[in-house]
Design a protein around this motif. Structure first.
Motif, short mmCIF file in Angstrom:
data_model
loop_
_atom_site.label_atom_id
_atom_site.label_comp_id
_atom_site.label_asym_id
_atom_site.label_seq_id
_atom_site.Cartn_x
_atom_site.Cartn_y
_atom_site.Cartn_z
N SER A 10 28.88 -36.08 -32.43
CA SER A 10 27.78 -35.33 -32.60
C SER A 10 27.40 -35.42 -34.08
O SER A 10 26.15 -35.28 -34.27
CB SER A 10 28.11 -34.13 -32.00
OG SER A 10 26.91 -33.23 -32.10
N HIS A 181 23.68 -37.16 -25.87
CA HIS A 181 22.68 -37.13 -26.77
C HIS A 181 21.32 -38.08 -26.68
O HIS A 181 20.47 -37.81 -27.52
CB HIS A 181 23.23 -37.29 -28.15
CG HIS A 181 24.41 -36.60 -28.54
ND1 HIS A 181 24.17 -35.08 -28.95
CD2 HIS A 181 25.80 -36.55 -28.41
CE1 HIS A 181 25.47 -34.72 -29.46
NE2 HIS A 181 26.22 -35.52 -28.85
N ARG A 184 17.56 -36.40 -26.75
CA ARG A 184 17.06 -36.08 -28.33
C ARG A 184 16.89 -37.41 -29.00
O ARG A 184 16.13 -37.35 -29.98
CB ARG A 184 17.88 -35.14 -28.90
CG ARG A 184 19.38 -35.34 -29.09
CD ARG A 184 20.06 -34.26 -29.80
NE ARG A 184 21.32 -34.33 -30.13
CZ ARG A 184 21.83 -34.34 -31.37
NH1 ARG A 184 21.03 -33.64 -32.21
NH2 ARG A 184 23.08 -34.31 -31.76
#
Length: 217
Positions: A10, A181, A184
């Motif tokens: 992340s 993810h 995004r």
């Protein structure tokens, strides 16, 4: 390493997203061969960046993930694979003593890319990074370690297999986390990358002459 693998992925994605607004299309050279890091990469596929994304944008993410996976495997090797760890350390010592390494320490967005742009025909010749990276004839040669026994070779091959298995395991976890993810990342590409690509296509369209146009216009 600090934090879980998921949190490290992340953070790397956040770092890539922070870098993306600064990306600009390259103009100085085209690639002569496929990038072995990015072409067919499961990391790029998991991130949703396998199609319609410039290579430099893919590469910047792929190298961040590669560094993360390599660091995880290095940690596993150091803790659990003593023979392989020793061979890697000796190889690094030989490498450090043999030549200059201009690609070491680069930002992930540039790691693994060609360092030398094409030389202009009228430019004065100085040097290239590729030449600087070549071993010098006068460089001191490290003392070679004693040859490995057959038992040591077999043990190292077994440890290499374990390291490869661990790398595959970590890579799978990285891909699973990247999938979370991807939305995004795709939105960021649409916001910061696609306008540059469309602008380049528009410039190309206005610069080309159609063979159907009348001559002399």
């Amino acid at each position: 390493m600090d934090g879980s693998l998921e949190s490290r992925v992340s953070r790397q994605v956040d770092d890539w997203l922070n870098w993306l607004p600064r990306w600009r299309p390259g103009t100085h050279r085209g690639r002569a061969r496929l990038c072995r890091t990015c072409f067919g990469s499961p990391v790029i596929a998991a991130a949703g960046l396998a199609t319609d994304v410039p290579h430099a944008v893919q590469h910047a993410l792929a190298m961040r993930m590669k560094h993360l996976i390599d660091a995880e495997v290095d940690e596993f090797t150091e803790a659990n694979l003593p023979l392989l760890s020793r061979e890697i350390r000796l190889n690094e010592e030989r490498k450090a003593a043999s030549a200059y390494h201009p690609a070491d320490g680069l930002d992930p967005a540039y790691t693994g890319l060609d360092l030398d742009p094409p030389a202009a025909p009228d430019a004065p010749y100085l040097f290239t990074f590729a030449e600087l990276a070549q071993p010098e004839a006068s460089a001191a040669t490290p003392v070679a370690p004693p040859p490995l026994t057959d038992e040591e070779k077999a043990a190292i091959r077994a440890e290499v297999t374990r390291a490869d298995e661990h790398a595959a395991l970590v890579g799978g976890r990285v891909c699973a986390e990247l999938f979370r993810h991807r939305e995004r990342m795709r939105k960021a590409v649409a916001e910061f990358v696609e306008p540059w690509v469309l602008a380049l296509l528009a410039d190309l369209d206005t610069a080309l002459d159609s063979p159907l146009w009348p001559r002399g216009m």
